[in-house]
Design an enzyme around this catalytic site. Structure first.
Site, PDB file in Angstrom:
ATOM      1  N   LYS A   1       0.797  -1.231   0.000  1.00  0.00           N
ATOM      2  CA  LYS A   1       0.000   0.000   0.000  1.00  0.00           C
ATOM      3  C   LYS A   1       0.834   1.288   0.000  1.00  0.00           C
ATOM      4  CE  LYS A   1      -4.411  -1.412   1.974  1.00  0.00           C
ATOM      5  NZ  LYS A   1      -5.394  -1.098   3.021  1.00  0.00           N
TER       6      LYS A   1
ATOM      7  N   ASP B   1     -10.060   3.475   1.660  1.00  0.00           N
ATOM      8  CA  ASP B   1     -10.231   3.012   3.049  1.00  0.00           C
ATOM      9  C   ASP B   1     -10.867   4.093   3.933  1.00  0.00           C
ATOM     10  OD1 ASP B   1      -9.154   0.477   2.638  1.00  0.00           O
ATOM     11  OD2 ASP B   1      -7.115   1.131   3.067  1.00  0.00           O
TER      12      ASP B   1
END
Ligand code: ATR
Length: 282
Positions: free
Chosen positions: A83, A119
């Site tokens: 990520k 997210d």
């Protein structure tokens, strides 16, 4: 509204993929990922002919995968451990990705490789299933890892009053300073009682019956949000529920971040139930 993926120019569906509609999730390991089943449920619901596969990419192969393999895909979800490291290989990233400092979604825009992060908005939409208006709400985040970072950025956009607690206080203090939010060094029952929403962004409770919060701390006016989804019913949530507090289970954050990806890649807002049902099918 930095979290509205409408600030990302909506991709033309026909631009999405160079060779048919192939999508994937990359990580290492990747076998546990639920992304394929969530997105495949969306394809089925909307009658989109596309595939969604899991691809195991070791860290040392990430750069090569991006260059040689990603062009075969219309988009990709990105998970641990890529990520953060993936950011340097992209042509551009959204403001959400920059603020969070991590990318969980790759997409194409006019032949350019873009990265964003769903997210934060996923967390917000999940929490809003119980607390619609978060403005001025006092939210305590437990943990100071990647998940906590995305949550802080989202809560800032929602104008909530966030504070951080972490087992290793130095990490929480550093993060709290960076985002100019509250820092809780020691969590007394009295301090805990001041919060409207408490979010578990630690890994405590994952495949174990443990909670960071003593069970007698909970009060009925509070909302408990757990990012852990295995098991769905954690001790953290169970203790909260026992005194009449409201709860949000960990599947919600996963589902809502995937719904945002779906919107970005296909320009379609799915009903959450479509992916929620898919979460429970193996
Ligand atoms: P993620 O990317 O999912 O946020 P992470 O970066 O590994 O995961 O962060 C894990 C979080 O869980 C950290 O805040 C960690 O606390 P430390 O910073 O003190 O390590 C927290 N955590 C893990 N095990 C814990 C435990 N037994 N008690 C309390 N916190 C714990």
């Amino acid at each position: 509204m930095m979290f509205d993926s409408q600030d990302i120019p909506n991709p033309q569906v026909e631009d999405l993929s160079k060779e048919g509609k192939k999508f994937c999730v990359i990580g290492h390991p990747i076998s546990h990922s639920k992304s394929p089943q969530l997105h495949e449920a969306g394809f089925e619901e909307m009658e989109i002919e596309a595939s969604f596969e899991k691809v195991d990419v070791a860290p040392e192969n990430l750069s090569e995968w991006i260059r040689n393999e990603f062009p075969n895909f219309g988009g990709a979800a990105v998970t641990i451990p890529h990520k953060e490291t993936i950011r340097k290989f992209l042509d551009f990233e959204t403001e959400a990705a920059t603020k969070i400092g991590a990318v969980n979604t790759l997409f194409w825009k006019e032949e350019q490789m873009g990265g964003t992060n769903t997210d934060g908005i996923g967390f917000l939409r999940a929490l809003q299933t119980e607390v619609l208006n978060l403005k001025k709400k006092r939210v305590l985040i437990l943990g100071a890892g990647g998940a906590a970072r995305a949550m802080i950025v989202a809560l800032e956009a929602a104008e909530a009053q966030a504070a951080l607690w972490n087992r290793t206080p130095e990490k929480a203090q550093k993060l709290a300073q960076e985002f100019e939010i509250g820092f809780v060094e020691e969590l007394s029952e009295e301090a805990f009682g001041l919060f409207d929403v408490i979010v578990n962004a630690t890994s405590v409770g994952l495949k174990e019956w443990k909670s960071v919060i003593p069970e007698n701390f909970w009060e009925p006016h509070q909302v408990a949000f757990d990012a852990v989804y295995d098991p769905l019913e954690t001790k953290f949530l169970s203790d909260a529920e026992a005194v009449g507090a409201r709860t949000v289970t960990g599947d919600k954050m996963l589902v809502f971040q995937a719904l945002e990806q779906f919107k970005l890649w296909h320009g379609i807002e799915l009903e959450p139930e479509v992916m929620e049902m898919a979460f429970f099918t193996d």
